[in-house]
Design a protein around this motif. Structure first.
Motif, mmCIF file in Angstrom:
data_model
loop_
_atom_site.group_PDB
_atom_site.id
_atom_site.type_symbol
_atom_site.label_atom_id
_atom_site.label_comp_id
_atom_site.label_asym_id
_atom_site.label_seq_id
_atom_site.Cartn_x
_atom_site.Cartn_y
_atom_site.Cartn_z
ATOM 1 N N GLU A 72 7.157 -10.520 -16.192
ATOM 2 C CA GLU A 72 6.121 -9.893 -15.373
ATOM 3 C C GLU A 72 4.962 -9.521 -16.291
ATOM 4 O O GLU A 72 4.768 -8.366 -16.679
ATOM 5 C CB GLU A 72 6.704 -8.706 -14.614
ATOM 6 N N GLU A 73 4.177 -10.548 -16.613
ATOM 7 C CA GLU A 73 3.200 -10.460 -17.695
ATOM 8 C C GLU A 73 2.091 -9.456 -17.437
ATOM 9 O O GLU A 73 1.618 -8.779 -18.359
ATOM 10 C CB GLU A 73 2.599 -11.849 -17.944
ATOM 11 N N ALA A 102 13.135 -9.501 -23.767
ATOM 12 C CA ALA A 102 12.920 -10.318 -22.576
ATOM 13 C C ALA A 102 11.490 -10.843 -22.516
ATOM 14 O O ALA A 102 11.248 -11.975 -22.085
ATOM 15 C CB ALA A 102 13.242 -9.504 -21.324
ATOM 16 N N VAL A 103 10.531 -10.023 -22.962
ATOM 17 C CA VAL A 103 9.146 -10.475 -23.006
ATOM 18 C C VAL A 103 9.017 -11.681 -23.925
ATOM 19 O O VAL A 103 8.363 -12.678 -23.592
ATOM 20 C CB VAL A 103 8.214 -9.336 -23.468
ATOM 21 N N ALA A 104 9.642 -11.618 -25.096
ATOM 22 C CA ALA A 104 9.577 -12.731 -26.042
ATOM 23 C C ALA A 104 10.177 -14.004 -25.461
ATOM 24 O O ALA A 104 9.746 -15.115 -25.798
ATOM 25 C CB ALA A 104 10.286 -12.346 -27.340
ATOM 26 N N GLU A 105 11.155 -13.851 -24.580
ATOM 27 C CA GLU A 105 11.813 -15.008 -23.968
ATOM 28 C C GLU A 105 11.202 -15.379 -22.624
ATOM 29 O O GLU A 105 11.628 -16.367 -22.003
ATOM 30 C CB GLU A 105 13.303 -14.702 -23.791
ATOM 31 N N HIS A 150 4.878 -3.528 -12.473
ATOM 32 C CA HIS A 150 5.683 -4.721 -12.209
ATOM 33 C C HIS A 150 4.839 -5.750 -11.467
ATOM 34 O O HIS A 150 3.700 -5.477 -11.057
ATOM 35 C CB HIS A 150 6.902 -4.356 -11.359
ATOM 36 N N GLU A 151 5.405 -6.945 -11.261
ATOM 37 C CA GLU A 151 4.773 -7.926 -10.397
ATOM 38 C C GLU A 151 5.827 -8.763 -9.689
ATOM 39 O O GLU A 151 6.966 -8.867 -10.134
ATOM 40 C CB GLU A 151 3.782 -8.801 -11.152
ATOM 41 N N SER A 152 5.405 -9.352 -8.558
ATOM 42 C CA SER A 152 6.311 -10.095 -7.700
ATOM 43 C C SER A 152 5.665 -11.425 -7.322
ATOM 44 O O SER A 152 4.437 -11.579 -7.377
ATOM 45 C CB SER A 152 6.613 -9.287 -6.428
#
Length: 386
Positions: A72-73, A102-105, A150-152
């Protein structure tokens, strides 16, 4: 909204910042602001940085979190910009990449498959090391406001089926709901141009509905913080627009608490005799001043238009244009640009240019000032990935 510092927290989960590898990484002090940062889970793949900005004037504390889900960039890019804000009072704590692994992946979770935003059960100790470290930040700084970004992939229509974008979920109190309504109304009027993409407001799920373990739920229920979970949609929406929505939401939610000094609120002072002798006159003049001095709206346009979708190459130049900014009751008289995310506005003028020589994110902030001295800002992030 009135805030007070609280002595709070249940006995569960009192790990503080004494646990799992918290280390100081930097400190920068100035005459008006103190900026510090430290690392949670230092020395591990889950290591992530926390940033603390403290104003010289005392006031409330706000915690802004991004990157709880690594794919969720918009949330973590917006929080990277927010951490650089210059505040007038109080304390701003940010965790841009809560789940840095998780961001890195670029995944919702890291390889362990653990959804970080389900590890904060209300009334109990968080269930993973990283969750306990993040909750330790809440314990240490006792935020009055907690905002999780967050984003969806979809848009919220009253249920959880099909997506939950374009909504601000709030804790179960009138103040939170009212603040969210004002913030979303402002966004819908000034920054949402497509039908069906308007922001709405919803309340947190009740504790007994099976959805538990969210950071904002625990903050609201265990500490009485005013809490918000903001969701933007990635549906046919470029990253820079999603980042703009998040940034403007946070700005609206903390404006009165952090971005305005108490002197601004009390401008003119409290003169008891004047209040008794000229009450009606002052009230009328005050109402007129409010009507005549609405804040301007800052807007950044770019050439090329899509500056966050990965199409830019190293060496490209982006033209930044502020001509779409407006003042509803006057004129915009000053345009200032922060092109290096250092909190200072080093360029001026309605347009400017930015070269992007490296593969990275380039946060840009525009500040406009109207003829009555009121200001507004807009932020975008320019991305070069090749």
């Amino acid at each position: 909204m009135t805030f007070t510092r609280r002595t709070f927290l249940t006995a569960a989960g009192c790990t503080g910042l004494l646990g799992l590898g918290t280390t100081q990484v930097s400190s920068q002090n100035g005459s008006d602001l103190s900026r510090n940062s430290f690392t949670l889970m230092s020395g591990t793949e889950k290591a992530t940085d926390v940033y603390v900005t403290t104003a010289s004037e005392s006031g409330p504390t706000a915690l802004v979190v991004g990157g709880m889900h690594g794919n969720e960039e918009a949330g973590y890019v917006a929080t990277e910009s927010i951490k650089q804000w210059t505040i007038e009072r109080g304390t701003l704590v940010t965790i841009p990449k809560a789940n840095a692994e998780a961001v890195a992946e670029d995944g919702r979770t890291a390889d362990d498959g653990v959804d970080l935003n389900r590890q904060f059960p209300s009334g109990e100790e968080p269930t993973t090391d990283l969750a306990r470290e993040i909750w330790g930040v809440v314990e240490e700084y006792e935020p009055d406001v907690v905002i999780d970004l967050h984003e969806s992939v979809g848009i919220y229509d009253g249920d959880m089926i099909g997506g939950v974008g374009q909504v601000v979920f709030t804790s179960w109190d009138e103040a939170a709901s009212n603040d969210a309504k004002k913030a979303t109304d402002y966004l819908n009027e000034n920054y949402v141009s497509r039908d069906g993409y308007e922001f709405s407001v919803g309340a947190f799920s009740p504790p007994d509905d099976g959805l538990d373990g969210l950071l904002t739920h625990k903050a609201a229920r265990d500490t009485s913080a005013v809490s918000f979970l903001a969701e933007v949609t990635s549906k046919e929406t470029a990253l820079d627009k999603r980042v703009q929505w998040h940034t403007k939401l946070v700005q609206q939610l903390v404006e009165e608490e952090l971005l305005t000094s108490s002197g601004d609120e009390d401008e003119g002072g409290d003169n008891e005799d004047d209040g008794q002798n000229n009450d009606e006159e002052n009230k009328e003049e005050g109402d007129n001043d409010d009507e005549k001095n609405q804040s301007p709206v800052a807007r950044i346009q770019t050439t090329p238009q899509n500056v966050s979708d990965g199409s830019l190459e190293r060496g490209d130049t982006v033209t930044l244009d502020a001509s779409a900014s407006k003042d509803p009751d006057g004129d915009v008289v000053k345009y200032e640009w922060d092109l290096d995310a250092d909190g200072s506005f080093e360029e001026s003028g309605q347009t400017t240019k930015l070269s992007v020589p490296k593969c990275k994110n380039y946060p840009v902030t525009l500040r406009v000032t109207d003829n009555s001295g009121k200001t507004a800002t807009d932020e975008i992030t320019i991305t070069t990935i090749r």
